[in-house]
Design an enzyme around this catalytic site. Structure first.
Site, PDB file in Angstrom:
ATOM      1  N   HIS A  78      -3.823  20.833  12.293  1.00  0.00           N
ATOM      2  CA  HIS A  78      -5.322  21.407  11.743  1.00  0.00           C
ATOM      3  C   HIS A  78      -6.344  20.350  11.647  1.00  0.00           C
ATOM      4  CE1 HIS A  78      -2.595  24.802   9.734  1.00  0.00           C
ATOM      5  NE2 HIS A  78      -3.319  25.197  10.753  1.00  0.00           N
ATOM      6  N   LYS A 102      -0.497  39.046   2.412  1.00  0.00           N
ATOM      7  CA  LYS A 102       0.705  37.946   2.334  1.00  0.00           C
ATOM      8  C   LYS A 102       0.643  37.386   0.951  1.00  0.00           C
ATOM      9  CE  LYS A 102       0.174  35.986   7.041  1.00  0.00           C
ATOM     10  NZ  LYS A 102      -0.402  34.888   7.901  1.00  0.00           N
ATOM     11  N   ARG A 125      -1.566  25.385  20.649  1.00  0.00           N
ATOM     12  CA  ARG A 125      -0.364  24.403  20.751  1.00  0.00           C
ATOM     13  C   ARG A 125       0.413  24.468  21.996  1.00  0.00           C
ATOM     14  NH1 ARG A 125       1.853  25.973  15.030  1.00  0.00           N
ATOM     15  NH2 ARG A 125       1.251  28.059  15.977  1.00  0.00           N
ATOM     16  N   SER A 178       2.466  25.574  10.066  1.00  0.00           N
ATOM     17  CA  SER A 178       2.565  25.492   8.749  1.00  0.00           C
ATOM     18  C   SER A 178       3.981  26.024   8.331  1.00  0.00           C
ATOM     19  CB  SER A 178       1.455  26.508   7.890  1.00  0.00           C
ATOM     20  OG  SER A 178       0.318  26.196   8.323  1.00  0.00           O
TER      21      SER A 178
HETATM   22  O1  PNS Z   1      -3.653  30.300  10.722  1.00  0.00           O
HETATM   23  P1  PNS Z   1      -3.791  31.861  11.364  1.00  0.00           P
HETATM   24  O2  PNS Z   1      -3.090  32.723  10.301  1.00  0.00           O
HETATM   25  O3  PNS Z   1      -3.173  31.823  12.505  1.00  0.00           O
HETATM   26  O4  PNS Z   1      -5.297  32.344  11.208  1.00  0.00           O
HETATM   27  C1  PNS Z   1      -5.416  33.789  11.829  1.00  0.00           C
HETATM   28  C2  PNS Z   1      -6.862  34.314  11.572  1.00  0.00           C
HETATM   29  C3  PNS Z   1      -7.182  33.982  10.139  1.00  0.00           C
HETATM   30  C4  PNS Z   1      -7.942  33.476  12.389  1.00  0.00           C
HETATM   31  C5  PNS Z   1      -7.060  35.689  11.819  1.00  0.00           C
HETATM   32  O5  PNS Z   1      -5.800  36.381  10.984  1.00  0.00           O
HETATM   33  C6  PNS Z   1      -8.322  36.313  11.478  1.00  0.00           C
HETATM   34  O6  PNS Z   1      -9.254  35.991  11.753  1.00  0.00           O
HETATM   35  N1  PNS Z   1      -8.312  37.361  10.359  1.00  0.00           N
HETATM   36  C7  PNS Z   1      -9.148  38.263   9.862  1.00  0.00           C
HETATM   37  C8  PNS Z   1      -9.322  39.585  10.328  1.00  0.00           C
HETATM   38  C9  PNS Z   1      -9.846  39.752  11.445  1.00  0.00           C
HETATM   39  O7  PNS Z   1     -10.948  39.477  11.658  1.00  0.00           O
HETATM   40  N2  PNS Z   1      -9.190  40.575  12.473  1.00  0.00           N
HETATM   41  C10 PNS Z   1      -9.451  40.910  13.696  1.00  0.00           C
HETATM   42  C11 PNS Z   1      -9.153  40.360  14.927  1.00  0.00           C
HETATM   43  S1  PNS Z   1      -7.536  40.891  15.556  1.00  0.00           S
END
Ligand code: PNS
Length: 162
Positions: A17, A41, A90, A129
């Site tokens: 990150h 979560k 990745r 993570s």
């Molecule tokens: O580190 P992560 O868990 O891969 O991050 C995922 C994240 C936070 C970027 C994604 O889950 C997100 O943007 N969540 C907010 C909800 C949202 O906007 N969802 C619509 C897209 S399907």
């Protein structure tokens, strides 16, 4: 002003990150790293702890700000008046999910929010993570996965009877 948002769970933040943050910060005037507050979560670190860790890890980057958000990412982008989202890729296994999310965000925002992908540096391509948590849970060595100042904090989360 060129600005972007780098959203994520960051539970916990890894060197992968940080690599993406440093590289994105060099491309934009300001970069907001934002922790998703996902009530569904049960995270290892609270949102407040994750924000604090990110602030410490990015203290050397004057154009990086750390924040948190809940709800839809596109609503947060709108609130901040930011149109570019950064995500790290990745491997090909990340691609399908990330492509779907990026296209959904573009659709939901009527083309107002685009996603830029940075390919993770090779030395961090294996890092996640989840694997950091699993290694730490069994007492393995995470010194190559997270910044030095985080190592003990991660182990402390797995101490029993506290
Ligand atoms: O580190 P992560 O868990 O891969 O991050 C995922 C994240 C936070 C970027 C994604 O889950 C997100 O943007 N969540 C907010 C909800 C949202 O906007 N969802 C619509 C897209 S399907």
């Amino acid at each position: 002003m060129k600005t972007a948002i780098y959203p994520g769970s960051f539970d916990p933040m890894t060197l992968g990150h940080l690599d993406v943050i440093e590289r994105a910060a060099s491309m934009f005037d300001t970069l907001t790293v934002s922790v998703l507050n996902n009530k569904a979560k049960s995270p290892l670190f609270s949102v407040e702890e994750r924000v604090k860790i990110l602030q410490e890890a990015t203290g050397h980057l004057s154009n990086v700000h750390v924040d948190s958000f809940s709800g839809l990412l596109i609503d947060y982008c709108k609130e901040k008046d930011v149109h570019i989202v950064i995500r790290g890729l990745r491997a090909v296994t990340d691609f399908e999910y990330e492509l779907q999310v990026a296209q959904t965000n573009r659709m939901l925002s009527h083309g107002d929010v685009d996603t830029l992908f940075l390919t993770t540096s090779l030395e961090y391509a294996y890092l996640s993570s989840s694997s950091v948590k699993e290694i730490a849970a069994f007492g393995g060595d995470i010194r190559q996965c997270v910044p030095e100042f985080m190592v003990q904090r991660v182990y402390d989360k797995f101490k029993r009877g506290e």
